[in-house]
Scaffold this active site. Sequence first.
Site, PDB file in Angstrom:
ATOM      1  N   ARG A 161      -0.684   6.605  -5.459  1.00  0.00           N
ATOM      2  CA  ARG A 161       0.380   5.815  -5.559  1.00  0.00           C
ATOM      3  C   ARG A 161       0.542   5.759  -7.294  1.00  0.00           C
ATOM      4  O   ARG A 161       1.702   5.846  -7.742  1.00  0.00           O
ATOM      5  CB  ARG A 161      -0.027   4.152  -6.672  1.00  0.00           C
ATOM      6  CG  ARG A 161      -0.162   3.244  -5.915  1.00  0.00           C
ATOM      7  CD  ARG A 161      -0.117   2.406  -6.576  1.00  0.00           C
ATOM      8  NE  ARG A 161      -1.566   1.354  -5.018  1.00  0.00           N
ATOM      9  CZ  ARG A 161      -1.460  -0.199  -5.042  1.00  0.00           C
ATOM     10  NH1 ARG A 161      -0.601  -0.291  -4.958  1.00  0.00           N
ATOM     11  NH2 ARG A 161      -1.796  -0.673  -3.755  1.00  0.00           N
TER      12      ARG A 161
ATOM     13  N   ARG B 261      -4.151 -14.758  -4.526  1.00  0.00           N
ATOM     14  CA  ARG B 261      -4.331 -13.406  -5.833  1.00  0.00           C
ATOM     15  C   ARG B 261      -3.952 -13.572  -7.213  1.00  0.00           C
ATOM     16  O   ARG B 261      -2.406 -14.300  -6.791  1.00  0.00           O
ATOM     17  CB  ARG B 261      -4.095 -12.586  -5.098  1.00  0.00           C
ATOM     18  CG  ARG B 261      -5.100 -11.278  -4.014  1.00  0.00           C
ATOM     19  CD  ARG B 261      -4.200 -10.418  -3.366  1.00  0.00           C
ATOM     20  NE  ARG B 261      -4.029  -9.546  -3.876  1.00  0.00           N
ATOM     21  CZ  ARG B 261      -2.926  -7.662  -3.157  1.00  0.00           C
ATOM     22  NH1 ARG B 261      -3.032  -7.859  -2.009  1.00  0.00           N
ATOM     23  NH2 ARG B 261      -2.401  -7.378  -4.338  1.00  0.00           N
TER      24      ARG B 261
HETATM   25  P1  AP5 Z   1      -3.532  -3.904  -3.701  1.00  0.00           P
HETATM   26  O1  AP5 Z   1      -4.422  -4.338  -3.080  1.00  0.00           O
HETATM   27  O2  AP5 Z   1      -3.029  -2.014  -2.795  1.00  0.00           O
HETATM   28  O3  AP5 Z   1      -1.667  -4.371  -3.172  1.00  0.00           O
HETATM   29  P2  AP5 Z   1      -0.249  -3.920  -3.045  1.00  0.00           P
HETATM   30  O4  AP5 Z   1      -0.130  -2.375  -2.579  1.00  0.00           O
HETATM   31  O5  AP5 Z   1       0.549  -4.399  -3.667  1.00  0.00           O
HETATM   32  O6  AP5 Z   1      -0.053  -4.175  -1.431  1.00  0.00           O
HETATM   33  P3  AP5 Z   1      -0.505  -5.492  -1.003  1.00  0.00           P
HETATM   34  O7  AP5 Z   1      -2.365  -5.696  -0.819  1.00  0.00           O
HETATM   35  O8  AP5 Z   1       0.356  -6.991  -1.456  1.00  0.00           O
HETATM   36  O9  AP5 Z   1       0.184  -5.410   0.854  1.00  0.00           O
HETATM   37  P4  AP5 Z   1       0.001  -4.572   1.835  1.00  0.00           P
HETATM   38  O10 AP5 Z   1       1.044  -3.262   1.709  1.00  0.00           O
HETATM   39  O11 AP5 Z   1      -1.351  -4.295   2.010  1.00  0.00           O
HETATM   40  O12 AP5 Z   1       0.315  -6.091   3.517  1.00  0.00           O
HETATM   41  P5  AP5 Z   1      -0.492  -6.408   4.120  1.00  0.00           P
HETATM   42  O13 AP5 Z   1      -1.035  -6.210   5.223  1.00  0.00           O
HETATM   43  O14 AP5 Z   1      -1.168  -7.607   3.285  1.00  0.00           O
HETATM   44  O15 AP5 Z   1      -2.874  -3.322  -5.201  1.00  0.00           O
HETATM   45  C1  AP5 Z   1      -3.393  -4.281  -5.843  1.00  0.00           C
HETATM   46  C2  AP5 Z   1      -3.559  -4.014  -7.412  1.00  0.00           C
HETATM   47  O16 AP5 Z   1      -4.824  -3.427  -7.761  1.00  0.00           O
HETATM   48  C3  AP5 Z   1      -1.779  -3.220  -7.694  1.00  0.00           C
HETATM   49  O17 AP5 Z   1      -0.773  -3.865  -8.412  1.00  0.00           O
HETATM   50  C4  AP5 Z   1      -2.638  -2.306  -8.907  1.00  0.00           C
HETATM   51  O18 AP5 Z   1      -2.673  -2.863  -9.926  1.00  0.00           O
HETATM   52  C5  AP5 Z   1      -4.177  -2.041  -8.281  1.00  0.00           C
HETATM   53  N1  AP5 Z   1      -3.584  -0.693  -7.694  1.00  0.00           N
HETATM   54  C6  AP5 Z   1      -4.636  -0.575  -6.259  1.00  0.00           C
HETATM   55  N2  AP5 Z   1      -4.859   0.662  -6.240  1.00  0.00           N
HETATM   56  C7  AP5 Z   1      -4.304   1.199  -7.153  1.00  0.00           C
HETATM   57  C8  AP5 Z   1      -3.982   3.139  -7.604  1.00  0.00           C
HETATM   58  N3  AP5 Z   1      -4.137   3.532  -6.467  1.00  0.00           N
HETATM   59  N4  AP5 Z   1      -3.457   2.963  -9.165  1.00  0.00           N
HETATM   60  C9  AP5 Z   1      -2.983   2.411 -10.067  1.00  0.00           C
HETATM   61  N5  AP5 Z   1      -3.471   0.969  -9.817  1.00  0.00           N
HETATM   62  C10 AP5 Z   1      -3.725   0.545  -8.227  1.00  0.00           C
HETATM   63  O19 AP5 Z   1       0.471  -7.305   4.682  1.00  0.00           O
HETATM   64  C11 AP5 Z   1       1.438  -8.600   3.504  1.00  0.00           C
HETATM   65  C12 AP5 Z   1       1.839 -10.126   4.024  1.00  0.00           C
HETATM   66  O20 AP5 Z   1       2.723  -9.420   5.299  1.00  0.00           O
HETATM   67  C13 AP5 Z   1       0.418 -10.457   5.380  1.00  0.00           C
HETATM   68  O21 AP5 Z   1       0.727 -12.014   4.881  1.00  0.00           O
HETATM   69  C14 AP5 Z   1       0.431  -9.778   6.791  1.00  0.00           C
HETATM   70  O22 AP5 Z   1      -0.207 -10.765   7.553  1.00  0.00           O
HETATM   71  C15 AP5 Z   1       2.008  -9.619   6.665  1.00  0.00           C
HETATM   72  N6  AP5 Z   1       2.639  -8.695   7.464  1.00  0.00           N
HETATM   73  C16 AP5 Z   1       2.617  -7.636   8.190  1.00  0.00           C
HETATM   74  N7  AP5 Z   1       3.166  -6.795   8.431  1.00  0.00           N
HETATM   75  C17 AP5 Z   1       3.523  -7.913   9.184  1.00  0.00           C
HETATM   76  C18 AP5 Z   1       4.760  -7.799  10.028  1.00  0.00           C
HETATM   77  N8  AP5 Z   1       4.631  -5.900  10.466  1.00  0.00           N
HETATM   78  N9  AP5 Z   1       6.213  -8.203  10.496  1.00  0.00           N
HETATM   79  C19 AP5 Z   1       5.561  -9.142   9.514  1.00  0.00           C
HETATM   80  N10 AP5 Z   1       4.926  -9.739   8.593  1.00  0.00           N
HETATM   81  C20 AP5 Z   1       3.578  -8.907   8.635  1.00  0.00           C
END
Ligand code: AP5
Length: 199
Positions: free
Chosen positions: A88, A139
Site C-alpha cells: 500500500r 468490520r
Molecule cells: P483490507 O482488509 O485489505 O481492506 P481494503 O483494502 O479496504 O479492502 P476491502 O476488504 O474493504 O475491499 P476489497 O477490495 O477486498 O473488496 P471486496 O472483495 O471485499 O485492509 C483493512 C485495513 O487494514 C486498512 O484500512 C489498514 O488499516 C490495514 N492494512 C491492511 N493492509 C495494510 C498494508 N499493507 N499497509 C498498511 N495497512 C494495512 O468487495 C467489496 C464488496 O463488493 C463485497 O460485498 C463484494 O461482494 C462486492 N463486489 C466485489 N466485486 C464486485 C463486482 N465486480 N461487482 C459488484 N460487487 C462486487
Amino acid sequence: MILILLGPPGAGKGTQAHRIVESRGIPQLSTGDMLRAERDSGSPLGKKVKAIMDGGNLVSDEVIEKLLTARIKQPDCARGFILDGAVRTVGQAKMIDRVLKKQKRALDVVIELVVDEDELVNRLKRRVADTIASGKPVRPDDNEETFRKRQAVYRQETAPLIPFYQEQGKLRKVDGMASVAEVAAAIDAILDEFSAAKR
Ligand code: AP5
C-alpha cells in the site's frame, strides 16, 4: 506466479483473490486479514494496530514487513502467491522487491482494479447488509465515514504505486466496475498470458 491485486477499498480485491486461490492453487496473502486476526487475538501487536485500522489509517511499513516476510517464507508460497491489498505504499513495494530478490524471485504482475469511488460506497453498504444478514460482526472500519477516510488514504498513500509499477512495465488494468464474472475473466486472461510466458 507472484501477483499483486491493487485497488481502493471495496474494489473487489478479496473477492477476486478467493477465486484465484481456487483456480490457481496459490495462497492469498491479505495483510487486512492478518491484521484483523492479530487485533481479534488481543496480542500486543493487535492492540497496537486496532485504533489505526478502526480509524481507516495504514499501519506502519515495519509491521507489514514483519508480517509479510514471515508469511512468504512458508512452504505454501513456494509456487507463488497473491498479495491482496498487501502492498500500500511505495516503501512496502520496495520492501517486497528486496525480500523476493533475496529469494531469487520477482513479482510477475500487478493487476489494478479500476473503479468509480462513489459506486464503492454502494458496495460497502451491500457488504454491511450481507454481513448483518449472515449474523457475522460488521468490520469496525466498514461505516461510511471511515470508508471515505480509507478511500482518501488510498488516493494519497497507495495510488502512487500505479506510476511506480507502470514504469516497471508490470501494471495491468482491469475494469473493476464490470460484474464479478467479467472481472474474473479479465484477470484469468492476464494470468494465462503470464503462465504461458513462463513455460
Ligand atoms: P483490507 O482488509 O485489505 O481492506 P481494503 O483494502 O479496504 O479492502 P476491502 O476488504 O474493504 O475491499 P476489497 O477490495 O477486498 O473488496 P471486496 O472483495 O471485499 O485492509 C483493512 C485495513 O487494514 C486498512 O484500512 C489498514 O488499516 C490495514 N492494512 C491492511 N493492509 C495494510 C498494508 N499493507 N499497509 C498498511 N495497512 C494495512 O468487495 C467489496 C464488496 O463488493 C463485497 O460485498 C463484494 O461482494 C462486492 N463486489 C466485489 N466485486 C464486485 C463486482 N465486480 N461487482 C459488484 N460487487 C462486487
